[in-house]
Design a protein around this motif. Structure first.
Motif, PDB file in Angstrom:
ATOM      1  N   SER A  21       0.826  -1.203   0.000  1.00 16.70           N
ATOM      2  CA  SER A  21       0.000   0.000   0.000  1.00 16.70           C
ATOM      3  C   SER A  21       0.864   1.258   0.000  1.00 16.70           C
ATOM      4  O   SER A  21       1.428   1.621   1.036  1.00 16.70           O
ATOM      5  N   PRO A  22       0.984   1.930  -1.151  1.00 12.01           N
ATOM      6  CA  PRO A  22       1.707   3.205  -1.172  1.00 12.01           C
ATOM      7  C   PRO A  22       1.121   4.224  -0.203  1.00 12.01           C
ATOM      8  O   PRO A  22       1.843   5.079   0.309  1.00 12.01           O
ATOM      9  N   GLN A  23      -0.175   4.122   0.062  1.00 11.43           N
ATOM     10  CA  GLN A  23      -0.812   5.021   1.028  1.00 11.43           C
ATOM     11  C   GLN A  23      -0.217   4.806   2.423  1.00 11.43           C
ATOM     12  O   GLN A  23       0.117   5.758   3.134  1.00 11.43           O
ATOM     13  N   ALA A  24      -0.070   3.532   2.823  1.00  5.44           N
ATOM     14  CA  ALA A  24       0.500   3.222   4.133  1.00  5.44           C
ATOM     15  C   ALA A  24       1.972   3.595   4.195  1.00  5.44           C
ATOM     16  O   ALA A  24       2.454   4.118   5.214  1.00  5.44           O
ATOM     17  N   MET A  25       2.722   3.347   3.119  1.00  8.75           N
ATOM     18  CA  MET A  25       4.139   3.700   3.101  1.00  8.75           C
ATOM     19  C   MET A  25       4.321   5.214   3.186  1.00  8.75           C
ATOM     20  O   MET A  25       5.205   5.713   3.905  1.00  8.75           O
ATOM     21  N   HIS A  26       3.486   5.947   2.468  1.00  9.57           N
ATOM     22  CA  HIS A  26       3.558   7.411   2.510  1.00  9.57           C
ATOM     23  C   HIS A  26       3.343   7.914   3.937  1.00  9.57           C
ATOM     24  O   HIS A  26       4.088   8.785   4.423  1.00  9.57           O
ATOM     25  N   ALA A  27       2.351   7.366   4.623  1.00  9.63           N
ATOM     26  CA  ALA A  27       2.086   7.776   5.999  1.00  9.63           C
ATOM     27  C   ALA A  27       3.260   7.430   6.913  1.00  9.63           C
ATOM     28  O   ALA A  27       3.633   8.221   7.793  1.00  9.63           O
ATOM     29  N   ALA A  28       3.867   6.260   6.708  1.00  6.66           N
ATOM     30  CA  ALA A  28       5.008   5.854   7.528  1.00  6.66           C
ATOM     31  C   ALA A  28       6.212   6.745   7.283  1.00  6.66           C
ATOM     32  O   ALA A  28       6.953   7.084   8.216  1.00  6.66           O
ATOM     33  N   VAL A  29       6.429   7.135   6.038  1.00  8.06           N
ATOM     34  CA  VAL A  29       7.541   8.031   5.707  1.00  8.06           C
ATOM     35  C   VAL A  29       7.351   9.385   6.385  1.00  8.06           C
ATOM     36  O   VAL A  29       8.268   9.936   7.009  1.00  8.06           O
ATOM     37  N   LEU A  30       6.152   9.945   6.274  1.00  7.73           N
ATOM     38  CA  LEU A  30       5.900  11.272   6.856  1.00  7.73           C
ATOM     39  C   LEU A  30       5.929  11.231   8.378  1.00  7.73           C
ATOM     40  O   LEU A  30       6.231  12.247   9.017  1.00  7.73           O
ATOM     41  N   ALA A  31       5.627  10.077   8.975  1.00  6.08           N
ATOM     42  CA  ALA A  31       5.626   9.971  10.432  1.00  6.08           C
ATOM     43  C   ALA A  31       7.021  10.128  11.028  1.00  6.08           C
ATOM     44  O   ALA A  31       7.155  10.299  12.235  1.00  6.08           O
ATOM     45  N   GLY A  32       8.037  10.107  10.194  1.00  6.21           N
ATOM     46  CA  GLY A  32       9.395  10.300  10.677  1.00  6.21           C
ATOM     47  C   GLY A  32       9.770  11.749  10.919  1.00  6.21           C
ATOM     48  O   GLY A  32      10.893  12.039  11.355  1.00  6.21           O
TER      49      GLY A  32
END
Length: 242
Positions: A21-32
């Motif tokens: 899920s690119p949506q989930a990966m995007h959220a994980a990236v921004l959470a940093g």
């Protein structure tokens, strides 16, 4: 600016969820980035890309204006007990040294699209390029504005000006591969109560380039190239020519 590399542990379920899920990966990236709020539309762009070297070697690359903290990614998709995490380095010194005439290897995952109109009078519709030839053309058409020129093979013969030949693309140090059609649900619901479906076609470009406009190339490397940047597209990286 910072460039970060994170090796994903493909044996973990958390990794499989992120890769699906690119949506989930995007959220994980921004959470940093603790100071980066999802609602801030003026926040600096964070670019990311997933490189699949092999089944057990999958890397996440991130370019950002701030230094990330990916402790949560280590816990979800890394090796928490091994004491290894991610590598982040300052990107600005490398960017400042780029000069016209430099030759580099490059990699780019992008969303090659074009606008088409099926009937006169209708609005244009954004449509994906799905063949590698059209995808290669997409990149070649943008190279000048992006500050580089895809290198030609030393023994390649140029096609006559304005003439398309079957082997025209073989003249370039360029490979188009790993074409993917990503389809996933966004969190928001539409009027029918169903999750909104997103479809993104991606392709990865590997090759060799020559720097023609260092300032334009710096913008490309830090702001991205093309659309769908939130879904892992647009990040170009350079490496020395072996």
């Amino acid at each position: 600016m910072y460039l970060t590399r994170f090796r994903l542990n493909t044996a973990r379920s958390g990794t499989r969820k992120l890769l699906s899920s690119p949506q989930a990966m995007h959220a994980a990236v921004l959470a940093g980035f603790p100071d980066l709020l999802p609602s801030d539309s003026d926040a600096p762009r964070v670019l990311w890309r997933v490189d699949r070297v092999s089944a057990a070697e999958v890397f996440l690359y991130v370019v950002s204006s701030g230094r990330p903290d990916y402790t949560h990614l280590v816990e979800q998709a890394g090796w928490p007990a091994a004491g290894t995490g991610w590598q982040t380095g300052e990107y600005a010194p490398f960017l400042e040294k780029l000069a016209a005439g430099d030759v580099w290897r490059f990699r780019l995952t992008a969303n090659p699209v074009h606008s088409v109109r099926t009937k006169d009078g209708q609005e244009t519709k954004v449509t994906a390029h799905v063949t590698w030839r059209h995808q290669a053309d997409w990149l070649l058409q943008r190279q000048e504005a992006a500050g580089f020129r895809v290198a030609r093979k030393p023994d390649g013969e140029e096609a006559p000006e304005g003439q398309e030949t079957p082997d025209r693309y073989a003249q370039y140090e360029l490979m188009v591969h790993d074409q993917r059609r990503l389809e996933f649900s966004k969190g928001k619901r539409n009027g029918s109560g169903k999750a909104t479906r997103v479809r993104v076609n991606t392709a990865t470009f590997d090759g060799r380039l020559e720097v023609t406009d260092p300032e334009a190339l710096r913008r490309t490397l830090t702001a991205g190239l093309g659309r769908a940047k939130a879904y892992g597209c647009g990040l170009m990286t350079l490496a020395p020519v072996e």
